[in-house]
Design a protein around this motif. Structure first.
Motif, short mmCIF file in Angstrom:
data_model
loop_
_atom_site.label_atom_id
_atom_site.label_comp_id
_atom_site.label_asym_id
_atom_site.label_seq_id
_atom_site.Cartn_x
_atom_site.Cartn_y
_atom_site.Cartn_z
N UNK A 242 77.26 24.80 -23.55
CA UNK A 242 76.06 25.02 -24.14
C UNK A 242 75.08 24.17 -24.36
N UNK A 243 75.70 23.06 -24.81
CA UNK A 243 74.89 21.70 -25.06
C UNK A 243 73.94 21.72 -26.34
N UNK A 244 73.82 23.06 -27.05
CA UNK A 244 73.22 22.65 -28.46
C UNK A 244 74.11 23.06 -29.51
N UNK A 245 75.39 22.85 -29.17
CA UNK A 245 76.32 22.93 -30.39
C UNK A 245 77.44 21.83 -30.42
N UNK A 246 78.27 21.53 -31.38
CA UNK A 246 79.36 21.14 -31.57
C UNK A 246 79.17 19.51 -30.98
N UNK A 262 80.34 25.73 -33.34
CA UNK A 262 80.52 27.07 -32.72
C UNK A 262 81.92 27.12 -32.23
N UNK A 263 82.61 27.91 -32.91
CA UNK A 263 84.15 28.17 -32.24
C UNK A 263 84.12 28.25 -30.59
N UNK A 264 85.01 27.73 -30.09
CA UNK A 264 85.09 27.58 -28.70
C UNK A 264 84.70 28.75 -27.93
#
Length: 271
Positions: A242-246, A262-264
Motif C-alpha cells: 500500500x506504500x502509505x502505511x507502516x 495498519x495491521x497486516x
C-alpha cells in the motif's frame, strides 16, 4: 578470584572479557579499518539471507514451506537468477558508493578503542538504545521519502520495484538510500556512544530484522510473534503493498503515534 569491572564499576562477563581481549590484541588493525563497517554490513546481510534462500529453494518442493509464504498474490518464491541479479546490484552499490563514503565517515570519527569489555548490562542497554534510535531516525527519513515526490522518485522508488519483497531485497535500493541506511545505523551507534562489541551486536540484530521484514514469509518462530512490539514481515509486506502505511523499520510505536499504522492486510496461511 577478582572479577574485572568496566569503567562504570559493573562486573564484566568472562565471555565478553575474553572476546574483547582476543579481538583487541589480535585484530586491532581490522577494528580500526575505515572499510570495516561497510564490509561487515554487506557480509552480514548476505550471510543472514542464506536461510531464506534455502527456504525459497525448499518452497518449490515442500508444501509446508509454501504455506508460510504470505498470501495476496505473493506468487512463487523468487528464482535463483533473481537472487543473483539482486546480489550483483547490491554488491556494485557497496563497492562504488557505500564503501568509499563510509570509509571517509569513519576516518572523520577517529575511532578510539576502549580498554575494557562492556558489562552484560551495558551491552544490552546500548543495543536497545541503538535499535530505538535507528528506528526513530529511519521512520522520519522513510516518511519524508514517501511524502516528498522528488525524493521518492530519485531515491526510494527503486526499492519499491519489489511489490513482493524477498530477503536479499532488503538492501536492493538506490545507492543514495543504501548509503543513508548505513550512515543512519553508524550515526545511531555513534550518538549512543556504543562499545564496539555493542555496536557489532546492534548491526547484526538490525540486519537480521531488516532481512526478516523482507523475507516474504510469516514464519511460526519469527521474532514479531515473540515480541509484539516488532512489526515483522507482515507489517512491512503491507507497506510494500500500500506504500502509505507502516513506515517504521523495526517497531510499531511510531506508526501508532502518527496514525500510519495498519495491521497486516496479508494473512498467513494456517500453520
Amino acid at each position: 578470584m577478582v572479577v574485572p569491572c568496566t569503567e562504570y564499576g559493573e562486573a564484566q562477563a568472562p565471555v565478553l572479557l575474553g572476546l574483547w581481549e582476543y579481538v583487541k590484541s589480535g585484530q586491532e588493525d581490522v577494528l580500526r579499518s575505515p572499510y570495516l563497517p561497510a564490509s561487515f554490513a554487506f557480509l552480514a546481510h548476505v550471510l543472514l539471507c542464506v536461510p531464506f534462500l534455502a527456504l525459497d529453494a525448499l518452497g518449490s518442493v515442500c508444501q509446508r514451506v509454501r504455506s508460510w509464504r504470505m498470501t495476496a498474490g505473493s506468487g512463487p518464491p523468487p528464482s535463483l537468477s533473481r537472487w543473483l541479479e539482486c546480489f550483483c546490484r547490491v554488491l556494485y552499490k557497496y563497492v562504488t558508493v557505500v564503501l568509499p563514503v563510509t570509509a571517509l565517515f569513519n576516518t572523520l570519527i577517529n575511532l578510539k578503542l576502549p580498554d575494557v569489555a562492556p558489562s552484560c548490562w551495558q551491552l544490552c542497554v546500548e543495543v536497545v538504545a541503538c535499535l530505538l534510535l535507528f528506528d526513530m531516525l529511519f521512520f522520519m527519513w522513510h516518511y519524508v521519502m514517501h511524502r516528498v515526490s522528488w525524493l521518492y522518485r530519485n531515491i526510494h522508488q527503486m526499492h519499491h520495484q519489489h511489490h513482493t519483497p524477498f530477503a536479499l531485497a532488503a538492501q536492493d535500493c538506490s545507492s543514495a538510500e543504501l548509503l543513508s541506511l548505513l550512515l543512519l545505523s553508524l550515526s545511531s551507534a555513534w550518538m549512543v556512544g556504543c562499545h564496539p562489541l555493542s555496536e557489532a551486536l546492534f548491526h547484526l540484530i538490525n540486519t537480521w530484522l531488516a532481512v526478516e521484514d523482507h523475507c516474504g514469509y510469516d514464519l511460526p518462530w519469527a521474532l514479531h510473534r515473540l515480541l509484539p512490539c516488532l512489526g515483522g514481515a507482515p507489517h512491512h509486506h503491507a507497506h510494500h503493498s500500500l506504500q502509505i502505511i507502516n513506515y517504521a523499520p523495526l517497531f510499531t510505536h511510531w506508526d501508532h503515534l502518527f496514525g500510519t499504522y495498519r495491521a497486516s492486510v496479508l494473512n498467513s496461511r494456517p500453520q
